[in-house]
Design a protein around this motif. Structure first.
Motif, PDB file in Angstrom:
ATOM      1  N   MET A   1       0.825  -1.206   0.000  1.00  0.00           N
ATOM      2  CA  MET A   1       0.000   0.000   0.000  1.00  0.00           C
ATOM      3  C   MET A   1       0.861   1.258   0.000  1.00  0.00           C
ATOM      4  N   ARG A   2       1.874   1.282   0.846  1.00  0.00           N
ATOM      5  CA  ARG A   2       2.757   2.443   0.940  1.00  0.00           C
ATOM      6  C   ARG A   2       3.417   2.719  -0.409  1.00  0.00           C
ATOM      7  N   GLN A   3       3.861   1.673  -1.097  1.00  0.00           N
ATOM      8  CA  GLN A   3       4.498   1.848  -2.399  1.00  0.00           C
ATOM      9  C   GLN A   3       3.539   2.485  -3.406  1.00  0.00           C
ATOM     10  N   GLN A   4       2.290   2.062  -3.382  1.00  0.00           N
ATOM     11  CA  GLN A   4       1.303   2.614  -4.309  1.00  0.00           C
ATOM     12  C   GLN A   4       1.006   4.074  -3.994  1.00  0.00           C
ATOM     13  N   VAL A   5       0.817   4.379  -2.721  1.00  0.00           N
ATOM     14  CA  VAL A   5       0.533   5.758  -2.302  1.00  0.00           C
ATOM     15  C   VAL A   5       1.702   6.666  -2.660  1.00  0.00           C
ATOM     16  N   GLU A   6       2.923   6.228  -2.357  1.00  0.00           N
ATOM     17  CA  GLU A   6       4.104   7.045  -2.648  1.00  0.00           C
ATOM     18  C   GLU A   6       4.311   7.238  -4.147  1.00  0.00           C
ATOM     19  N   ALA A   7       3.842   6.283  -4.951  1.00  0.00           N
ATOM     20  CA  ALA A   7       3.970   6.401  -6.407  1.00  0.00           C
ATOM     21  C   ALA A   7       2.904   7.320  -6.998  1.00  0.00           C
ATOM     22  N   GLY A   8       1.951   7.737  -6.173  1.00  0.00           N
ATOM     23  CA  GLY A   8       0.913   8.639  -6.653  1.00  0.00           C
ATOM     24  C   GLY A   8      -0.177   7.962  -7.455  1.00  0.00           C
ATOM     25  N   ILE A   9      -0.370   6.679  -7.228  1.00  0.00           N
ATOM     26  CA  ILE A   9      -1.422   5.933  -7.927  1.00  0.00           C
ATOM     27  C   ILE A   9      -2.785   6.520  -7.564  1.00  0.00           C
ATOM     28  N   THR A  10      -3.677   6.590  -8.527  1.00  0.00           N
ATOM     29  CA  THR A  10      -5.020   7.125  -8.298  1.00  0.00           C
ATOM     30  C   THR A  10      -5.765   6.309  -7.262  1.00  0.00           C
ATOM     31  N   GLY A  11      -5.655   4.994  -7.374  1.00  0.00           N
ATOM     32  CA  GLY A  11      -6.363   4.133  -6.436  1.00  0.00           C
ATOM     33  C   GLY A  11      -5.834   2.722  -6.450  1.00  0.00           C
ATOM     34  N   VAL A  12      -6.237   1.977  -5.454  1.00  0.00           N
ATOM     35  CA  VAL A  12      -5.906   0.558  -5.369  1.00  0.00           C
ATOM     36  C   VAL A  12      -7.213  -0.220  -5.263  1.00  0.00           C
ATOM     37  N   VAL A  13      -7.187  -1.439  -5.763  1.00  0.00           N
ATOM     38  CA  VAL A  13      -8.333  -2.328  -5.635  1.00  0.00           C
ATOM     39  C   VAL A  13      -7.900  -3.465  -4.720  1.00  0.00           C
ATOM     40  N   LEU A  14      -8.595  -3.586  -3.610  1.00  0.00           N
ATOM     41  CA  LEU A  14      -8.329  -4.646  -2.641  1.00  0.00           C
ATOM     42  C   LEU A  14      -9.426  -5.691  -2.739  1.00  0.00           C
ATOM     43  N   CYS A  15      -9.076  -6.938  -2.487  1.00  0.00           N
ATOM     44  CA  CYS A  15     -10.042  -8.050  -2.534  1.00  0.00           C
ATOM     45  C   CYS A  15     -10.719  -8.128  -3.897  1.00  0.00           C
ATOM     46  N   GLY A  16      -9.969  -7.813  -4.920  1.00  0.00           N
ATOM     47  CA  GLY A  16     -10.510  -7.864  -6.274  1.00  0.00           C
ATOM     48  C   GLY A  16     -10.452  -9.271  -6.839  1.00  0.00           C
ATOM     49  N   SER A  17     -10.353  -9.351  -8.129  1.00  0.00           N
ATOM     50  CA  SER A  17     -10.369 -10.667  -8.774  1.00  0.00           C
ATOM     51  C   SER A  17      -8.955 -11.140  -9.120  1.00  0.00           C
ATOM     52  N   THR A  18      -7.988 -10.821  -8.248  1.00  0.00           N
ATOM     53  CA  THR A  18      -6.608 -11.257  -8.466  1.00  0.00           C
ATOM     54  C   THR A  18      -6.403 -12.715  -8.074  1.00  0.00           C
ATOM     55  N   GLY A  19      -7.422 -13.347  -7.532  1.00  0.00           N
ATOM     56  CA  GLY A  19      -7.349 -14.771  -7.249  1.00  0.00           C
ATOM     57  C   GLY A  19      -7.669 -15.151  -5.827  1.00  0.00           C
ATOM     58  N   GLU A  20      -7.104 -14.453  -4.866  1.00  0.00           N
ATOM     59  CA  GLU A  20      -7.249 -14.895  -3.474  1.00  0.00           C
ATOM     60  C   GLU A  20      -8.524 -14.415  -2.804  1.00  0.00           C
ATOM     61  N   ALA A  21      -9.188 -13.421  -3.363  1.00  0.00           N
ATOM     62  CA  ALA A  21     -10.375 -12.860  -2.706  1.00  0.00           C
ATOM     63  C   ALA A  21     -11.458 -13.915  -2.498  1.00  0.00           C
ATOM     64  N   ALA A  22     -11.582 -14.832  -3.429  1.00  0.00           N
ATOM     65  CA  ALA A  22     -12.610 -15.872  -3.310  1.00  0.00           C
ATOM     66  C   ALA A  22     -12.350 -16.813  -2.138  1.00  0.00           C
ATOM     67  N   THR A  23     -11.120 -16.830  -1.642  1.00  0.00           N
ATOM     68  CA  THR A  23     -10.796 -17.736  -0.533  1.00  0.00           C
ATOM     69  C   THR A  23     -10.657 -17.012   0.804  1.00  0.00           C
ATOM     70  N   LEU A  24     -10.817 -15.687   0.798  1.00  0.00           N
ATOM     71  CA  LEU A  24     -10.738 -14.953   2.058  1.00  0.00           C
ATOM     72  C   LEU A  24     -11.984 -15.217   2.892  1.00  0.00           C
ATOM     73  N   SER A  25     -11.810 -15.318   4.199  1.00  0.00           N
ATOM     74  CA  SER A  25     -12.950 -15.526   5.092  1.00  0.00           C
ATOM     75  C   SER A  25     -13.713 -14.219   5.278  1.00  0.00           C
ATOM     76  N   ARG A  26     -14.890 -14.307   5.874  1.00  0.00           N
ATOM     77  CA  ARG A  26     -15.694 -13.112   6.155  1.00  0.00           C
ATOM     78  C   ARG A  26     -14.996 -12.204   7.157  1.00  0.00           C
ATOM     79  N   ASP A  27     -14.093 -12.732   7.963  1.00  0.00           N
ATOM     80  CA  ASP A  27     -13.329 -11.910   8.903  1.00  0.00           C
ATOM     81  C   ASP A  27     -12.103 -11.287   8.241  1.00  0.00           C
ATOM     82  N   GLU A  28     -11.533 -11.982   7.269  1.00  0.00           N
ATOM     83  CA  GLU A  28     -10.324 -11.473   6.619  1.00  0.00           C
ATOM     84  C   GLU A  28     -10.614 -10.311   5.667  1.00  0.00           C
ATOM     85  N   ARG A  29     -11.704 -10.371   4.957  1.00  0.00           N
ATOM     86  CA  ARG A  29     -12.029  -9.315   3.983  1.00  0.00           C
ATOM     87  C   ARG A  29     -12.072  -7.924   4.627  1.00  0.00           C
TER      88      ARG A  29
END
Length: 109
Positions: free
Chosen positions: A27-55
């Motif tokens: 996250m810090r790397q993205q913020v420092e690079a001036g990225i417009t936004g980040v997508v968390l828990c997206g469709s990069t693969g692992e979101a489907a396996t995250l628990s309801r507490d982890e998300r």
């Protein structure tokens, strides 16, 4: 209208648990690079396996790290269940997400 670059981040794990330190580093790397936004828990693969507490924990870290910056935290809330997707979207909104990325319910016909 949404403009700019949004980076879809993976959720790092160590020993079967979310690696919060590594997530903060990403996250810090993205913020420092001036990225417009980040997508968390997206469709990069692992979101489907995250628990309801982890998300919400991943979301909280991302939203916290974007706080006070020009970088937005967008949360992937699409699942294979419409009701769950709605709940996750409402939860992300309450947490302070800039928006949600929702895919049509997948795997089900």
């Amino acid at each position: 209208m949404l403009r700019g670059v949004l980076t879809a981040l993976v959720t790092p794990f160590r020993d079967g648990a979310i690696d919060e330190a590594a997530l903060r580093t990403l996250m810090r790397q993205q913020v420092e690079a001036g990225i417009t936004g980040v997508v968390l828990c997206g469709s990069t693969g692992e979101a489907a396996t995250l628990s309801r507490d982890e998300r919400p924990r991943v979301n909280a870290i991302g939203i916290e790290m974007c706080g006070g910056t020009d970088t937005q935290a967008w949360i992937g809330t699409g699942t294979n269940d419409t009701r769950t997707s709605i709940e996750l979207t409402e939860e992300a909104q309450k947490q302070g997400a800039a928006g949600a990325m929702v895919v049509a319910p997948y795997y089900n016909k």
